[in-house]
Motif scaffolding. Structure first.
Motif, short mmCIF file in Angstrom:
data_model
loop_
_atom_site.label_atom_id
_atom_site.label_comp_id
_atom_site.label_asym_id
_atom_site.label_seq_id
_atom_site.Cartn_x
_atom_site.Cartn_y
_atom_site.Cartn_z
N PHE A 63 0.71 -1.31 -0.02
CA PHE A 63 -0.13 -0.11 -0.17
C PHE A 63 0.72 1.14 -0.09
O PHE A 63 0.51 2.28 -0.75
CB PHE A 63 -1.03 0.04 1.08
CG PHE A 63 -1.65 1.27 1.49
CD1 PHE A 63 -2.83 1.86 0.59
CD2 PHE A 63 -1.15 1.94 2.58
CE1 PHE A 63 -3.35 3.01 0.94
CE2 PHE A 63 -1.84 3.18 2.81
CZ PHE A 63 -2.99 3.77 2.03
N SER A 94 2.73 1.50 -3.31
CA SER A 94 1.79 2.12 -4.28
C SER A 94 1.63 3.62 -4.17
O SER A 94 1.48 4.26 -5.19
CB SER A 94 0.55 1.37 -4.68
OG SER A 94 -0.25 1.36 -3.70
N PRO A 126 0.48 3.86 -8.54
CA PRO A 126 -0.19 2.54 -8.74
C PRO A 126 0.31 1.75 -9.95
O PRO A 126 0.19 0.55 -9.83
CB PRO A 126 -1.52 3.02 -8.91
CG PRO A 126 -1.71 4.36 -9.24
CD PRO A 126 -0.40 4.98 -8.76
N ALA A 170 -2.25 -6.08 -6.44
CA ALA A 170 -3.31 -4.94 -6.37
C ALA A 170 -4.21 -4.95 -5.31
O ALA A 170 -4.66 -4.34 -4.44
CB ALA A 170 -3.83 -4.51 -7.81
N TRP A 171 -5.06 -6.57 -5.41
CA TRP A 171 -5.77 -6.75 -4.38
C TRP A 171 -5.09 -6.49 -2.93
O TRP A 171 -5.99 -6.23 -1.90
CB TRP A 171 -6.25 -8.20 -4.65
CG TRP A 171 -7.33 -8.42 -3.32
CD1 TRP A 171 -8.87 -8.11 -3.46
CD2 TRP A 171 -7.29 -9.51 -2.39
NE1 TRP A 171 -9.31 -8.91 -2.28
CE2 TRP A 171 -8.40 -9.59 -1.69
CE3 TRP A 171 -5.83 -9.91 -1.86
CZ2 TRP A 171 -8.48 -10.36 -0.40
CZ3 TRP A 171 -5.98 -10.84 -0.87
CH2 TRP A 171 -7.44 -11.09 -0.04
N GLY A 225 -4.65 -3.12 -1.45
CA GLY A 225 -5.92 -2.35 -1.19
C GLY A 225 -6.45 -3.01 0.22
O GLY A 225 -5.97 -3.55 0.97
#
Length: 193
Positions: free
Chosen positions: A136, A139, A144, A154-155, A158
């Motif tokens: 996190f 990014s 990103p 990416a999941w 998040g």
């Protein structure tokens, strides 16, 4: 890791240190479970107060955001619970009532097992909690595009990844606390005086 060393050196041998005076505990109007639980709560509170304070002080000196401070404090709480459960549970499962030296008790098989299990528990909790937070922050700092827009990373970076990591470490802390304590309580109830 310092707390795991302290729990191995000082909490694990607490039941064994009763030694030859164990018969006095049997005569007291308390159940054996209360003896184990009192040692657990002593270890948990005694470890949580300085650890949570140091984590909070470190996080505020670093200027971390409130959600990261809350995550660190939650991990600290879970680590103190699990380490206390491991040390007290294994200490009740494998007491050495004939030995009078706490150093010899904690450096024996049970103490070594306690330290290894505690270290593994710490490593798993830290890695599971740190990876989503690291992704996190990475990014956010580098954009990103560093992490693929679609996919597992990416999941993980998040909010669902953070929630999953908190669920995993909560479950792990529950198991690290309950399983050794249950095993230790059962063995301690059947201990011959």
């Amino acid at each position: 890791l310092i707390l795991s060393t302290f729990t191995t050196l000082f909490v694990f041998p607490m039941i064994s240190m009763e030694g030859r005076r164990f018969w006095v505990l049997v005569l007291l109007p308390v159940q054996r479970d209360q003896i184990v639980w009192s040692k657990f709560f002593f270890s948990f509170v005694g470890g949580l107060l300085p650890c949570a304070g140091l984590v909070f002080l470190s996080d505020s000196m670093l200027g971390l955001e409130w959600h990261l401070v809350a995550q660190h404090e939650y991990c600290c709480l879970l680590l103190c619970l699990g380490l206390s459960g491991i040390a007290v549970g294994l200490g009740a499962k494998m007491p050495d009532l004939r030995e009078s030296s706490a150093a010899k008790i904690s450096s024996g098989f049970g103490g070594t097992l306690c330290l290894v299990v505690s270290s593994m528990y710490i490593m798993i909790v830290v890695v599971v909690a740190a990876v989503p937070t690291h992704l996190f922050l990475l990014s956010r700092a580098l954009g990103p595009s560093i992490i693929a827009a679609d996919g597992f990373l990416a999941w993980l970076a998040g909010p669902w990844g953070a929630a999953a990591s908190l669920a995993i470490i909560t479950t792990l802390a529950f198991l690290a606390t309950v399983v050794p304590l249950h095993t230790g309580l059962r063995a301690f109830r059947q201990l011959e005086t």
